[in-house]
Scaffold this motif. Structure first.
Motif, PDB file in Angstrom:
ATOM      1  N   ASP A 243       0.748  -1.321   0.195  1.00 28.11           N
ATOM      2  CA  ASP A 243      -0.004  -0.074   0.144  1.00 28.11           C
ATOM      3  C   ASP A 243       0.904   1.264  -0.124  1.00 28.11           C
ATOM      4  O   ASP A 243       1.352   1.649   0.955  1.00 28.11           O
ATOM      5  CB  ASP A 243      -0.787   0.136   1.217  1.00 28.11           C
ATOM      6  N   LYS A 244       1.288   1.745  -1.210  1.00 27.00           N
ATOM      7  CA  LYS A 244       1.998   2.952  -1.261  1.00 27.00           C
ATOM      8  C   LYS A 244       1.436   4.150  -0.329  1.00 27.00           C
ATOM      9  O   LYS A 244       2.348   5.046   0.020  1.00 27.00           O
ATOM     10  CB  LYS A 244       1.624   3.524  -2.753  1.00 27.00           C
TER      11      LYS A 244
ATOM     12  N   LYS B 263       1.209   3.829   2.540  1.00 26.31           N
ATOM     13  CA  LYS B 263       1.861   3.894   4.099  1.00 26.31           C
ATOM     14  C   LYS B 263       3.217   4.426   3.944  1.00 26.31           C
ATOM     15  O   LYS B 263       4.060   4.385   4.867  1.00 26.31           O
ATOM     16  CB  LYS B 263       1.878   2.639   4.305  1.00 26.31           C
ATOM     17  N   SER B 264       3.689   5.221   2.745  1.00 23.25           N
ATOM     18  CA  SER B 264       5.026   5.778   2.621  1.00 23.25           C
ATOM     19  C   SER B 264       5.158   7.128   3.496  1.00 23.25           C
ATOM     20  O   SER B 264       4.293   7.667   3.704  1.00 23.25           O
ATOM     21  CB  SER B 264       5.656   6.049   1.201  1.00 23.25           C
ATOM     22  N   ILE B 265       6.332   6.800   4.113  1.00 24.79           N
ATOM     23  CA  ILE B 265       6.419   8.135   5.023  1.00 24.79           C
ATOM     24  C   ILE B 265       8.015   8.471   4.968  1.00 24.79           C
ATOM     25  O   ILE B 265       9.072   7.732   4.848  1.00 24.79           O
ATOM     26  CB  ILE B 265       6.370   7.622   6.594  1.00 24.79           C
ATOM     27  N   GLU B 266       8.375   9.941   5.249  1.00 26.92           N
ATOM     28  CA  GLU B 266       9.423  10.495   5.153  1.00 26.92           C
ATOM     29  C   GLU B 266      10.086  10.478   6.539  1.00 26.92           C
ATOM     30  O   GLU B 266       9.621  11.382   7.225  1.00 26.92           O
ATOM     31  CB  GLU B 266       9.555  11.796   4.379  1.00 26.92           C
ATOM     32  N   VAL B 267      10.777   9.754   6.788  1.00 24.82           N
ATOM     33  CA  VAL B 267      11.561   9.464   8.314  1.00 24.82           C
ATOM     34  C   VAL B 267      12.369  10.724   8.603  1.00 24.82           C
ATOM     35  O   VAL B 267      12.445  11.197   9.430  1.00 24.82           O
ATOM     36  CB  VAL B 267      12.159   8.142   8.442  1.00 24.82           C
ATOM     37  N   GLU B 268      13.413  10.971   7.659  1.00 26.60           N
ATOM     38  CA  GLU B 268      14.219  11.954   7.705  1.00 26.60           C
ATOM     39  C   GLU B 268      14.279  12.951   6.431  1.00 26.60           C
ATOM     40  O   GLU B 268      14.026  12.220   5.368  1.00 26.60           O
ATOM     41  CB  GLU B 268      15.828  11.488   7.918  1.00 26.60           C
ATOM     42  N   LYS B 269      14.870  14.244   6.326  1.00 23.15           N
ATOM     43  CA  LYS B 269      14.819  14.472   4.979  1.00 23.15           C
ATOM     44  C   LYS B 269      15.802  13.736   4.208  1.00 23.15           C
ATOM     45  O   LYS B 269      16.802  13.456   4.476  1.00 23.15           O
ATOM     46  CB  LYS B 269      15.453  16.026   5.344  1.00 23.15           C
ATOM     47  N   GLY B 270      15.250  13.483   2.963  1.00 23.91           N
ATOM     48  CA  GLY B 270      15.822  12.631   1.876  1.00 23.91           C
ATOM     49  C   GLY B 270      15.580  11.126   2.338  1.00 23.91           C
ATOM     50  O   GLY B 270      16.338  10.198   1.463  1.00 23.91           O
ATOM     51  N   TYR B 271      15.035  10.709   3.300  1.00 29.10           N
ATOM     52  CA  TYR B 271      14.908   9.388   3.390  1.00 29.10           C
ATOM     53  C   TYR B 271      13.355   8.863   3.724  1.00 29.10           C
ATOM     54  O   TYR B 271      12.742   9.261   4.440  1.00 29.10           O
ATOM     55  CB  TYR B 271      15.604   8.865   4.715  1.00 29.10           C
ATOM     56  N   ILE B 272      12.919   8.095   2.667  1.00 27.78           N
ATOM     57  CA  ILE B 272      11.723   7.537   2.645  1.00 27.78           C
ATOM     58  C   ILE B 272      11.560   6.318   2.863  1.00 27.78           C
ATOM     59  O   ILE B 272      12.455   5.539   2.349  1.00 27.78           O
ATOM     60  CB  ILE B 272      11.185   8.100   1.266  1.00 27.78           C
ATOM     61  N   VAL B 273      10.592   5.906   3.458  1.00 27.96           N
ATOM     62  CA  VAL B 273      10.387   4.380   3.652  1.00 27.96           C
ATOM     63  C   VAL B 273       9.024   4.107   3.412  1.00 27.96           C
ATOM     64  O   VAL B 273       7.980   4.469   3.596  1.00 27.96           O
ATOM     65  CB  VAL B 273      10.419   4.068   5.432  1.00 27.96           C
ATOM     66  N   ASP B 274       8.763   2.775   2.647  1.00 33.27           N
ATOM     67  CA  ASP B 274       7.619   2.290   2.020  1.00 33.27           C
ATOM     68  C   ASP B 274       7.579   1.179   2.956  1.00 33.27           C
ATOM     69  O   ASP B 274       8.047  -0.067   2.720  1.00 33.27           O
ATOM     70  CB  ASP B 274       7.700   1.848   0.630  1.00 33.27           C
ATOM     71  N   ASN B 275       6.504   1.038   3.617  1.00 30.32           N
ATOM     72  CA  ASN B 275       6.006  -0.338   4.534  1.00 30.32           C
ATOM     73  C   ASN B 275       5.451  -1.349   3.498  1.00 30.32           C
ATOM     74  O   ASN B 275       4.511  -1.118   2.728  1.00 30.32           O
ATOM     75  CB  ASN B 275       4.999  -0.105   5.500  1.00 30.32           C
ATOM     76  N   TYR B 276       6.176  -2.687   3.740  1.00 32.49           N
ATOM     77  CA  TYR B 276       5.473  -3.672   2.926  1.00 32.49           C
ATOM     78  C   TYR B 276       4.894  -4.887   4.107  1.00 32.49           C
ATOM     79  O   TYR B 276       3.643  -4.972   3.996  1.00 32.49           O
ATOM     80  CB  TYR B 276       6.653  -4.478   2.183  1.00 32.49           C
ATOM     81  N   LEU B 277       5.737  -5.181   4.964  1.00 31.46           N
ATOM     82  CA  LEU B 277       5.282  -6.024   5.915  1.00 31.46           C
ATOM     83  C   LEU B 277       5.634  -5.104   7.375  1.00 31.46           C
ATOM     84  O   LEU B 277       6.731  -4.810   7.614  1.00 31.46           O
ATOM     85  CB  LEU B 277       5.890  -7.376   5.956  1.00 31.46           C
ATOM     86  N   SER B 278       4.731  -5.200   8.278  1.00 30.89           N
ATOM     87  CA  SER B 278       5.147  -4.672   9.525  1.00 30.89           C
ATOM     88  C   SER B 278       4.560  -5.376  10.933  1.00 30.89           C
ATOM     89  O   SER B 278       4.235  -6.595  10.491  1.00 30.89           O
ATOM     90  CB  SER B 278       4.267  -3.354   9.858  1.00 30.89           C
TER      91      SER B 278
END
Length: 120
Positions: free
Chosen positions: A10-11, A13-28
C-alpha cells in the motif's frame, strides 16, 4: 502465522523518516509474521542510530551507499547486502533504494537515534 498469506503493498503507507529518507512499508509488526520489510529510498544521509532488539539486513536494489560503524566503513552497491546485529550503532549516506528486513519485526520504540551526523 499458520497459513499462506498474500500481502498487498500500500503506497499510502510511505513516510519520510528524515529529510531525503523515505520508507515504504511492506510488512510490519501488525502482519504478525515475526519480521518486517520496508523499501527505503535515500538521497543524502541518515544520522547515527541503533535498534536495540532487531537485526537488520539492507539489500541494495539500486544505487550506492556507505555505512559507518565505530571502527569500520562499508561501501555497498547494487546487488549487495549487509546485516547489522541489534545494538550496533551505525549511520549511512548515499543515493540508493534498498529492501530493509528487521527481525524480529520493527517497533519504533526500539530505535535509538543519536544527535550525531556523519562528517562530510
Amino acid at each position: 502465522m499458520d497459513k499462506v498469506t498474500k500481502f498487498i503493498y500500500d503506497k499510502s503507507k510511505s513516510i519520510e523518516v528524515e529529510k531525503g529518507y523515505i520508507v515504504d512499508n511492506y510488512l510490519s509488526i501488525k502482519d504478525d509474521v515475526g519480521y518486517s520489510i520496508v523499501r527505503t529510498h535515500l538521497d543524502g544521509k541518515h544520522p547515527y542510530m541503533k535498534n536495540i532488539k532487531s537485526n537488520r539486513t539492507y539489500y541494495i536494489i539500486e544505487g550506492n551507499g556507505v555505512f559507518y560503524f565505530d571502527k569500520e566503513i562499508i561501501n555497498l552497491s547494487e546487488g549487495e547486502m549487509l546485516t547489522i546485529p541489534c545494538n550496533t550503532k551505525y549511520a549511512f549516506k548515499g543515493k540508493f533504494d534498498a529492501m530493509l528486513v528487521d527481525c524480529p519485526a520493527f517497533e519504533v520504540e526500539n530505535d535509538v537515534i543519536y544527535d550525531e551526523e556523519i562528517e562530510d
